[in-house]
Design a protein around this motif. Structure first.
Motif, PDB file in Angstrom:
ATOM      1  N   ALA A 232       0.845  -1.186   0.000  1.00  0.00           N
ATOM      2  CA  ALA A 232       0.000   0.000   0.000  1.00  0.00           C
ATOM      3  C   ALA A 232       0.887   1.246   0.000  1.00  0.00           C
ATOM      4  O   ALA A 232       1.971   1.255   0.583  1.00  0.00           O
ATOM      5  CB  ALA A 232      -0.895   0.007   1.234  1.00  0.00           C
ATOM      6  N   HIS A 233       0.422   2.305  -0.676  1.00  0.00           N
ATOM      7  CA  HIS A 233       1.111   3.592  -0.697  1.00  0.00           C
ATOM      8  C   HIS A 233       0.152   4.626  -0.127  1.00  0.00           C
ATOM      9  O   HIS A 233      -1.003   4.708  -0.545  1.00  0.00           O
ATOM     10  CB  HIS A 233       1.515   3.969  -2.125  1.00  0.00           C
ATOM     11  CG  HIS A 233       2.468   2.987  -2.730  1.00  0.00           C
ATOM     12  ND1 HIS A 233       3.831   3.148  -2.682  1.00  0.00           N
ATOM     13  CD2 HIS A 233       2.240   1.828  -3.401  1.00  0.00           C
ATOM     14  CE1 HIS A 233       4.411   2.129  -3.282  1.00  0.00           C
ATOM     15  NE2 HIS A 233       3.468   1.311  -3.739  1.00  0.00           N
ATOM     16  N   CYS A 234       0.637   5.420   0.825  1.00  0.00           N
ATOM     17  CA  CYS A 234      -0.257   6.301   1.570  1.00  0.00           C
ATOM     18  C   CYS A 234       0.341   7.690   1.736  1.00  0.00           C
ATOM     19  O   CYS A 234       1.556   7.834   1.914  1.00  0.00           O
ATOM     20  CB  CYS A 234      -0.538   5.727   2.959  1.00  0.00           C
ATOM     21  SG  CYS A 234      -1.041   3.991   2.952  1.00  0.00           S
ATOM     22  N   MET A 235      -0.529   8.696   1.707  1.00  0.00           N
ATOM     23  CA  MET A 235      -0.128  10.069   1.988  1.00  0.00           C
ATOM     24  C   MET A 235      -1.158  10.728   2.879  1.00  0.00           C
ATOM     25  O   MET A 235      -2.354  10.480   2.758  1.00  0.00           O
ATOM     26  CB  MET A 235       0.028  10.895   0.705  1.00  0.00           C
ATOM     27  CG  MET A 235       1.257  10.537  -0.108  1.00  0.00           C
ATOM     28  SD  MET A 235       1.685  11.787  -1.339  1.00  0.00           S
ATOM     29  CE  MET A 235       2.460  13.020  -0.286  1.00  0.00           C
ATOM     30  N   VAL A 236      -0.664  11.568   3.764  1.00  0.00           N
ATOM     31  CA  VAL A 236      -1.534  12.388   4.598  1.00  0.00           C
ATOM     32  C   VAL A 236      -0.895  13.765   4.682  1.00  0.00           C
ATOM     33  O   VAL A 236       0.325  13.895   4.803  1.00  0.00           O
ATOM     34  CB  VAL A 236      -1.731  11.773   6.006  1.00  0.00           C
ATOM     35  CG1 VAL A 236      -0.400  11.481   6.674  1.00  0.00           C
ATOM     36  CG2 VAL A 236      -2.573  12.684   6.884  1.00  0.00           C
ATOM     37  N   GLY A 237      -1.706  14.822   4.559  1.00  0.00           N
ATOM     38  CA  GLY A 237      -1.115  16.162   4.586  1.00  0.00           C
ATOM     39  C   GLY A 237      -2.162  17.250   4.604  1.00  0.00           C
ATOM     40  O   GLY A 237      -3.362  16.991   4.752  1.00  0.00           O
TER      41      GLY A 237
END
Length: 405
Positions: free
Chosen positions: A236-241
């Protein structure tokens, strides 16, 4: 470092340094953000086509002019600017300036070369889509800035690229490559007097018009939602911002320090320790900041096993909450400042990287970057500055999350 304007209206950032190698080029205040809807990807396409022939030179002559004496010619496109530059033995300074000015002012964008380059860029788009750890940054920015030019992918869309022709590229250049949008930069041991002489000889008079930034509308950032996209990937590839600070914001140095503490390049960053070193949940976990002329963003990226996504997200949230609730001790703050100042010092030893970053500041802020006093500003940061900024940015209701699962 000197910052001045030539009679033709083009600004110059000049840095004398005792080196056998020089670097110079043009920073152009035109990028993805300045494209009309029917021009998606054109700023990047123009960058490619600048090397495909001028009124004086065939494509092979453009490439060979500096390579034949050991120099390098390069370019890249960003959301708000395009850079075209070269590194070369200092004695070939005039040759470099003559070539770069020919590229900027006299490129012909031949249709036959355009057809070939279109295929190259379409392949570039396909290869990018095969790299989820890179593609997720573009998708995240589109989520954060929906329906706004700054959220568009730099490479553009295949169906739009198919419509480009020589005339449309020429119109884009005529509209954007104007005197007030051009900055020439030089780092090397050519004297300022000789450099001005070379520039006055090589640069064409170009139209000056209102800065493109005056035509740009400030984006409204999205807040507080999660989007999941199904992709067939082994992890899985994840981003939070969230939305952060623009290029010239007073708190930008505090943001650089805050980002470095949380997920910067050091193995001792809090997110790396919490997710990789202590629990071995991810190979890569990092945070980054991007600053534009009127907005910016901060984000965390990590790749992990599908079963570990929720755990990693909780750990990210925990570290953000911790830095909001607990101020840095004097010892931790001093260490963080030493780390950041050391990184900046090491980065400044690369003449090319240094002059490119300084040119970006000069292009957008219209000042000599040396007047900013970066080291002094970093040393003035207090623990309260960092905590207050963290509380302002890391509001759970403002965070956007994107998951490739």
């Amino acid at each position: 470092m000197e910052f001045f304007k030539l009679p033709c209206g083009i600004r110059v950032l000049y840095h004398w340094c005792k080196s056998p190698v020089a670097c110079c080029g043009f920073a152009i205040n035109a990028g993805t953000r300045d494209e009309h809807p029917e021009e998606l990807g054109m700023a990047h396409f123009v960058e490619h086509m600048l090397f495909k022939g001028t009124k004086r030179r065939r494509p092979s002559q453009v490439i060979g002019q500096l390579e034949n004496v050991g120099g390098q010619l390069d370019a890249y496109t960003e959301k708000e600017e395009t850079f075209v530059y070269s590194s070369f033995p200092t004695r070939y300074t005039f040759r470099a300036i003559d070539l770069l000015s020919d590229i900027i002012f006299h490129s012909t964008f031949p249709q036959e070369e355009l057809e070939k380059e279109r295929l190259v860029i379409l392949d570039e788009i396909e290869s990018y889509e095969d790299s989820p750890s890179e593609l997720i940054y573009d998708d995240f920015e589109e989520l954060l800035y929906p329906n706004h030019p700054i959220g568009r992918a730099i490479l553009g869309e295949a169906k739009v690229l198919e419509t480009f022709d020589s005339d449309s590229l020429k119109r884009f250049v005529e509209r954007n490559y104007t005197a007030d949008n051009l900055l020439f930069f030089y780092a090397g041991k050519c004297s300022q007097e000789r450099l001005v002489e070379y520039c006055n000889k090589c640069f064409d008079p170009v139209e000056s018009q209102l800065h493109n930034a005056n035509l740009r509308t400030k984006p409204l950032a999205a807040k507080g939602f999660t989007k999941q996209i199904e992709r067939e990937t082994s992890q899985a590839h994840c981003m939070v911002g969230c939305e952060a600070l623009p290029l010239n914001h007073d708190d930008r140095f505090s943001l650089a320090l805050l980002n470095n503490i949380l997920g910067g390049p050091m193995m001792s960053s809090r997110l790396n320790l919490a997710i990789r070193e202590k629990r071995a949940l991810a190979y890569t976990v990092e945070s980054s900041t991007t600053a534009y002329s009127d907005t910016g963003l901060w984000s965390v990226y990590f790749g992990c096993d599908h079963d570990d996504v929720n755990t990693c997200m909780r750990l990210v949230d925990k570290e953000l909450q911790k830095i909001c609730e607990k101020p840095l001790s004097n010892m931790l703050l001093a260490r963080a400042k030493r780390q950041l100042l050391g990184q900046l010092l090491i980065a400044s030893q690369s003449m090319e990287n240094n002059i490119l970053s300084m040119a970006k500041i000069a292009l957008h802020e219209n000042i000599n970057p040396e007047t900013i006093k970066t080291e002094e500003r970093i040393r003035e940061i207090t623990s309260e500055n960092v905590q207050q900024l963290a509380c302002r940015l890391f509001n759970p209701d403002s965070m956007v999350k994107l998951l490739y699962i």
